[in-house]
Scaffold this motif. Structure first.
Motif, PDB file in Angstrom:
ATOM      1  N   ALA A   1       0.770  -1.229  -0.094  1.00  0.00           N
ATOM      2  CA  ALA A   1       0.161   0.220  -0.108  1.00  0.00           C
ATOM      3  C   ALA A   1       0.992   1.154  -0.140  1.00  0.00           C
ATOM      4  O   ALA A   1       0.505   2.102  -0.697  1.00  0.00           O
ATOM      5  CB  ALA A   1      -0.976  -0.278   1.334  1.00  0.00           C
ATOM      6  N   THR A   2       1.962   1.259   0.550  1.00  0.00           N
ATOM      7  CA  THR A   2       2.868   2.426   0.935  1.00  0.00           C
ATOM      8  C   THR A   2       3.311   2.620  -0.471  1.00  0.00           C
ATOM      9  O   THR A   2       3.586   3.900  -0.855  1.00  0.00           O
ATOM     10  CB  THR A   2       4.064   2.093   1.728  1.00  0.00           C
ATOM     11  N   THR A   3       4.031   1.813  -1.372  1.00  0.00           N
ATOM     12  CA  THR A   3       4.737   1.826  -2.381  1.00  0.00           C
ATOM     13  C   THR A   3       3.441   2.371  -3.653  1.00  0.00           C
ATOM     14  O   THR A   3       3.878   3.196  -4.448  1.00  0.00           O
ATOM     15  CB  THR A   3       5.358   0.646  -3.138  1.00  0.00           C
TER      16      THR A   3
ATOM     17  N   GLY B   1      -0.618   8.196  -6.201  1.00  0.00           N
ATOM     18  CA  GLY B   1      -1.058   9.752  -5.583  1.00  0.00           C
ATOM     19  C   GLY B   1      -2.122   9.504  -4.535  1.00  0.00           C
ATOM     20  O   GLY B   1      -2.858  10.564  -4.718  1.00  0.00           O
ATOM     21  N   LEU B   2      -2.318   8.633  -3.927  1.00  0.00           N
ATOM     22  CA  LEU B   2      -3.200   8.429  -2.899  1.00  0.00           C
ATOM     23  C   LEU B   2      -2.846   8.259  -1.653  1.00  0.00           C
ATOM     24  O   LEU B   2      -1.756   7.521  -1.567  1.00  0.00           O
ATOM     25  CB  LEU B   2      -4.353   7.176  -3.470  1.00  0.00           C
ATOM     26  N   ALA B   3      -3.542   8.295  -0.543  1.00  0.00           N
ATOM     27  CA  ALA B   3      -3.281   8.034   0.686  1.00  0.00           C
ATOM     28  C   ALA B   3      -3.088   6.536   0.813  1.00  0.00           C
ATOM     29  O   ALA B   3      -4.012   5.845   0.391  1.00  0.00           O
ATOM     30  CB  ALA B   3      -4.291   8.964   1.784  1.00  0.00           C
ATOM     31  N   ARG B   4      -2.167   6.139   1.865  1.00  0.00           N
ATOM     32  CA  ARG B   4      -1.934   4.800   2.066  1.00  0.00           C
ATOM     33  C   ARG B   4      -3.308   4.183   2.484  1.00  0.00           C
ATOM     34  O   ARG B   4      -3.442   2.941   2.017  1.00  0.00           O
ATOM     35  CB  ARG B   4      -0.824   4.721   2.953  1.00  0.00           C
ATOM     36  N   GLN B   5      -3.797   4.758   3.524  1.00  0.00           N
ATOM     37  CA  GLN B   5      -5.211   4.478   4.020  1.00  0.00           C
ATOM     38  C   GLN B   5      -6.393   3.693   2.741  1.00  0.00           C
ATOM     39  O   GLN B   5      -6.835   3.061   2.730  1.00  0.00           O
ATOM     40  CB  GLN B   5      -5.930   5.017   5.060  1.00  0.00           C
TER      41      GLN B   5
END
Length: 200
Positions: A34-36, A42-46
């Motif tokens: 999710a982080t990579t 260009g979205l938040a990890r959550q």
């Protein structure tokens, strides 16, 4: 990872058609977390995690590994297939049905036959993957440029005659271990890369 997966569940089809989720599926041809992924799209990890959970729930992505980073466990995911096709079966009662109006000169019937091919071969492909066996198929794909409409009609007649003769030669209703195979031959105008039809 499979080369191709056919989606035959309506909910999974809806999940895959969401633009963000479709982008994630494309990005996950190579494993990612999710982080990579968040950094790439260009979205938040959550938010990415939310979409990944939906994709995972419907078998479109799978867990590759879990990495411990401090107090956080990072889940590395990848798509379950390199490509996806949505089966017309997801449309249930409104899916094209070639038995409804057979007409070998109708474009609508050609689409209905093609839809049946996607549905049937998709089911067979899923079954063969589960069984770990190769699915026996044969495909010819080519292009012919006709000088005239009369040539096109003559070609269609000769092709129909040749296929009918081959089917008559090899079809055996009484073969004890025989297995029926569907034969589909289609001729239609080709489409140029710009989306324009290449016909008269």
């Amino acid at each position: 990872m499979q080369e191709l997966a056919v989606i035959d569940d309506p909910v999974a089809a809806g999940v895959s058609l969401d633009p963000v989720r479709a982008r994630l599926l494309a990005e996950l041809a190579e494993p990612g977390s999710a982080t990579t992924l968040a950094a790439r799209i260009g979205l938040a990890r959550q938010k990415v995690n939310y979409h990944l959970r939906a994709l995972e729930q419907h078998g479109l992505v799978e867990l590759v590994e879990e990495r411990r980073k401090g107090n956080v466990t990072e889940r590395v995911m990848r798509a379950t297939a390199a490509s996806y096709v949505i089966s017309p079966a997801v449309l249930a009662g409104v899916a094209p049905d070639p038995d409804r109006a057979p007409d070998r000169l109708s474009a609508r019937w050609l689409v209905a036959v093609a839809a049946r091919t996607v549905r049937e071969v998709g089911e067979l492909l899923t079954g063969s993957a589960k069984a770990g066996k190769r699915l026996a198929t044969f495909t010819i794909d080519g292009e012919v440029r006709f000088a005239t409409a009369a040539d096109r009609a003559a070609f269609a007649d000769e092709l129909a005659g040749a296929v009918t003769a081959l089917v008559a030669k090899y079809h055996d209703d009484n073969a004890p271990n025989g297995r029926p195979h569907r034969v589909v031959v289609a001729v239609h105008p080709s489409v140029s890369p710009q989306g324009e039809r290449n016909d008269d």
